[in-house]
Scaffold this active site. Structure first.
Site, PDB file in Angstrom:
ATOM      1  N   GLU A  94       0.818  -1.199   0.000  1.00  0.00           N
ATOM      2  CA  GLU A  94       0.000   0.000   0.000  1.00  0.00           C
ATOM      3  C   GLU A  94       0.858   1.258   0.000  1.00  0.00           C
ATOM      4  OE1 GLU A  94      -3.965  -1.805   2.106  1.00  0.00           O
ATOM      5  OE2 GLU A  94      -2.598  -0.723   3.401  1.00  0.00           O
ATOM      6  N   CYS A 108       3.198   8.535   1.085  1.00  0.00           N
ATOM      7  CA  CYS A 108       3.743   7.613   2.068  1.00  0.00           C
ATOM      8  C   CYS A 108       4.083   6.307   1.351  1.00  0.00           C
ATOM      9  CB  CYS A 108       2.721   7.394   3.175  1.00  0.00           C
ATOM     10  SG  CYS A 108       3.336   6.371   4.501  1.00  0.00           S
ATOM     11  N   CYS A 115       6.051  -6.634   7.696  1.00  0.00           N
ATOM     12  CA  CYS A 115       7.131  -6.072   8.514  1.00  0.00           C
ATOM     13  C   CYS A 115       7.475  -7.085   9.595  1.00  0.00           C
ATOM     14  CB  CYS A 115       6.696  -4.761   9.157  1.00  0.00           C
ATOM     15  SG  CYS A 115       8.038  -3.927  10.049  1.00  0.00           S
ATOM     16  N   CYS A 119       6.085  -4.151  16.243  1.00  0.00           N
ATOM     17  CA  CYS A 119       5.833  -3.124  17.259  1.00  0.00           C
ATOM     18  C   CYS A 119       4.381  -3.300  17.725  1.00  0.00           C
ATOM     19  CB  CYS A 119       6.023  -1.722  16.675  1.00  0.00           C
ATOM     20  SG  CYS A 119       7.693  -1.428  16.060  1.00  0.00           S
ATOM     21  N   CYS A 122       1.380  -1.220  16.105  1.00  0.00           N
ATOM     22  CA  CYS A 122       1.316  -1.052  14.646  1.00  0.00           C
ATOM     23  C   CYS A 122       0.666  -2.255  13.992  1.00  0.00           C
ATOM     24  CB  CYS A 122       2.727  -0.857  14.080  1.00  0.00           C
ATOM     25  SG  CYS A 122       2.756  -0.660  12.289  1.00  0.00           S
ATOM     26  N   GLY A 163       6.596  -1.698   6.380  1.00  0.00           N
ATOM     27  CA  GLY A 163       7.960  -2.215   6.391  1.00  0.00           C
ATOM     28  C   GLY A 163       8.968  -1.311   7.062  1.00  0.00           C
ATOM     29  N   SER A 195      12.055   6.918   7.390  1.00  0.00           N
ATOM     30  CA  SER A 195      11.718   6.735   8.808  1.00  0.00           C
ATOM     31  C   SER A 195      12.127   5.336   9.242  1.00  0.00           C
ATOM     32  CB  SER A 195      10.214   6.928   8.995  1.00  0.00           C
ATOM     33  OG  SER A 195       9.853   6.696  10.344  1.00  0.00           O
ATOM     34  N   LEU A 218      10.617   6.895  17.789  1.00  0.00           N
ATOM     35  CA  LEU A 218      11.172   6.744  19.143  1.00  0.00           C
ATOM     36  C   LEU A 218      10.119   6.123  20.066  1.00  0.00           C
ATOM     37  CD1 LEU A 218      13.770   7.368  20.712  1.00  0.00           C
ATOM     38  CD2 LEU A 218      12.735   9.557  21.340  1.00  0.00           C
ATOM     39  N   CYS A 336      -1.400   6.373   9.966  1.00  0.00           N
ATOM     40  CA  CYS A 336      -0.143   5.795  10.452  1.00  0.00           C
ATOM     41  C   CYS A 336      -0.412   4.507  11.204  1.00  0.00           C
ATOM     42  CB  CYS A 336       0.558   6.743  11.411  1.00  0.00           C
ATOM     43  SG  CYS A 336       0.987   8.291  10.675  1.00  0.00           S
TER      44      CYS A 336
HETATM   45  N1  SAH Z   1       9.323   1.002  10.166  1.00  0.00           N
HETATM   46  C1  SAH Z   1       9.528   2.416   9.977  1.00  0.00           C
HETATM   47  C2  SAH Z   1       8.588   2.978   8.939  1.00  0.00           C
HETATM   48  C3  SAH Z   1       7.131   2.985   9.356  1.00  0.00           C
HETATM   49  S1  SAH Z   1       6.750   4.585   9.863  1.00  0.00           S
HETATM   50  C4  SAH Z   1       9.402   3.136  11.301  1.00  0.00           C
HETATM   51  O1  SAH Z   1       9.009   2.487  12.273  1.00  0.00           O
HETATM   52  O2  SAH Z   1       9.728   4.301  11.382  1.00  0.00           O
HETATM   53  C5  SAH Z   1       5.210   4.399  10.622  1.00  0.00           C
HETATM   54  C6  SAH Z   1       5.069   5.386  11.740  1.00  0.00           C
HETATM   55  O3  SAH Z   1       3.755   5.270  12.261  1.00  0.00           O
HETATM   56  C7  SAH Z   1       6.042   5.130  12.858  1.00  0.00           C
HETATM   57  O4  SAH Z   1       6.533   6.353  13.337  1.00  0.00           O
HETATM   58  C8  SAH Z   1       5.168   4.486  13.933  1.00  0.00           C
HETATM   59  O5  SAH Z   1       5.672   4.785  15.210  1.00  0.00           O
HETATM   60  C9  SAH Z   1       3.817   5.101  13.654  1.00  0.00           C
HETATM   61  N2  SAH Z   1       2.712   4.226  14.017  1.00  0.00           N
HETATM   62  C10 SAH Z   1       2.669   2.884  13.943  1.00  0.00           C
HETATM   63  N3  SAH Z   1       1.491   2.417  14.352  1.00  0.00           N
HETATM   64  C11 SAH Z   1       0.752   3.504  14.689  1.00  0.00           C
HETATM   65  C12 SAH Z   1      -0.589   3.675  15.150  1.00  0.00           C
HETATM   66  N4  SAH Z   1      -1.384   2.638  15.342  1.00  0.00           N
HETATM   67  N5  SAH Z   1      -1.009   4.935  15.375  1.00  0.00           N
HETATM   68  C13 SAH Z   1      -0.204   5.986  15.147  1.00  0.00           C
HETATM   69  N6  SAH Z   1       1.042   5.881  14.687  1.00  0.00           N
HETATM   70  C14 SAH Z   1       1.524   4.651  14.471  1.00  0.00           C
END
Ligand code: SAH
Length: 344
Positions: A94, A108, A115, A119, A122, A163, A195, A218, A336
């Site tokens: 996507e 984006c 992935c 986390c 996510c 990813g 990122s 972070l 996100c």
């Molecule tokens: N793997 C990379 C690229 C993905 S960026 C990374 O982690 O940076 C995706 C962003 O969305 C990250 O900053 C993550 O912290 C944020 N994110 C992930 N799940 C989310 C959620 N459910 N709500 C809001 N932000 C989220």
């Protein structure tokens, strides 16, 4: 490998060598490059400046212009657009087009199918990892968006889709080189952001190999909490991450962005804000607060606007540059952390 036969992922010198190997003059390779990247040719059939025999030879050898095709386009009530894109081996990745006030898009981009990092907050992490995307499949997300929405320029690219880009450094760096190439899209380094969840060796390589902006997810100001939310932090602990970031080659006036997903009752107390300010005090940076976007099965709640504003205030009061990212497209799972590549 099948995927390396997609011409959109090849640099001009690679296309020159290919042309030569197939009995053509090298400039035919450069023409092919410009047709695909600058003129947005959709297929080899569209590249009519090339001799028919050369196009046929390329097709006979299994080459095609692109590695992705658009399988679905969803538009949110807030006008965010999510594209579902199919790979030749039947995966769906996507990419999201986020409208800015000017009418142009920020795009984006995804770097992997699925992935591996899992986390907790996510949705992509619930999928597991299938494979890395090729440079062609990364570049194609952008080229297909431009061809599909010709009146809407795409001004910024952020590798914040599916990813972990820095677990796919080779292809991501190549894709960025292709997108920045002056005979291609000629995108400015300031308008491409990678990122990462904090892959330390990847951060070092990125800094050495290409010029772009860096963002770091972070999400917690201490190693203990971060390791709970992001398993990757056990492999690359916070102190090692911060040491690598301090060495990252930052051009004048640039800053590292720290993304911080606000999880109510988990990482959004005044003590967390204070620890965050302390952690980042010696680094040229800004903080981007992202209110958590719930997804089916997630254990966190959505923070209230007041609590998000309060956290921002606590940072601003300490002169920490900080903004709130109001994620868009939640109704079509385009916000996100909501990308999961399910067929609609
Ligand atoms: N793997 C990379 C690229 C993905 S960026 C990374 O982690 O940076 C995706 C962003 O969305 C990250 O900053 C993550 O912290 C944020 N994110 C992930 N799940 C989310 C959620 N459910 N709500 C809001 N932000 C989220």
């Amino acid at each position: 490998m099948e995927q390396s036969k997609h011409l959109s992922g090849m640099l001009p010198e690679e296309l020159e060598a290919l042309a030569l190997r197939l009995g053509e003059k090298p400039y035919r390779g450069r023409q092919l490059f410009e047709q695909i990247h600058a003129r947005l040719a959709g297929s080899l059939d569209d590249v009519t400046v090339l001799p028919g025999a050369f196009r046929k030879r390329l097709a006979d050898e299994g080459f095609s212009a692109h590695g992705l095709s658009i399988s679905q386009v969803l538009e949110s009530t807030d006008t965010t657009i999510k594209m579902g894109l199919s790979t030749v081996d039947g995966l769906v990745v996507e990419s999201v087009l986020i409208p800015m006030e000017t009418g142009a898009f920020t795009q984006c981009m995804s770097s992997q199918a699925g992935c591996a990092l899992a986390c907790e907050f996510c949705m992509t992490g619930t999928l597991g990892w299938t494979r890395n995307l090729t440079a062609a499949e990364i570049v194609d997300q952008h080229l297909l968006a431009l061809a599909r929405f010709p009146d809407r320029p795409v001004k910024n690219l952020v590798f914040m889709g599916m990813g972990e880009p820095l677990l796919n450094v080779d292809e991501v760096v190549k894709a960025i080189r292709l997108l920045q190439h002056e005979k291609a899209r000629s995108l400015s380094p300031r308008r491409i952001t990678v990122s990462t969840a904090g892959i330390v060796p990847g951060i070092r390589r990125l800094g050495q190999e290409v010029d772009c902006q860096l963002a770091v997810s972070l999400n917690a100001p201490t190693q203990e909490l971060r390791a709970e939310l992001m398993p990757v932090s056990r492999r690359y602990p916070l102190d090692e991450l911060m040491a690598a970031l301090k060495e990252f080659p930052l051009l004048p006036r640039r800053r590292i962005t720290f993304e911080y997903v606000l999880l109510p009752g988990v990482n959004d107390s005044p003590a967390h804000a204070r620890d965050l300010v302390r952690l980042l005090s010696h680094i040229r940076c800004k903080v981007n607060l992202i209110p958590f976007n719930p997804f089916p099965g997630s254990r966190f709640g959505r923070p209230s606007d007041e609590s998000v504003d309060r956290f921002l205030e606590l940072l601003s009061a300490k002169q920490m540059m900080a903004t709130i990212r109001r994620s868009r497209g939640a109704d079509i799972l385009a916000a996100c952390g909501q990308l999961a590549g399910k067929k609609g």
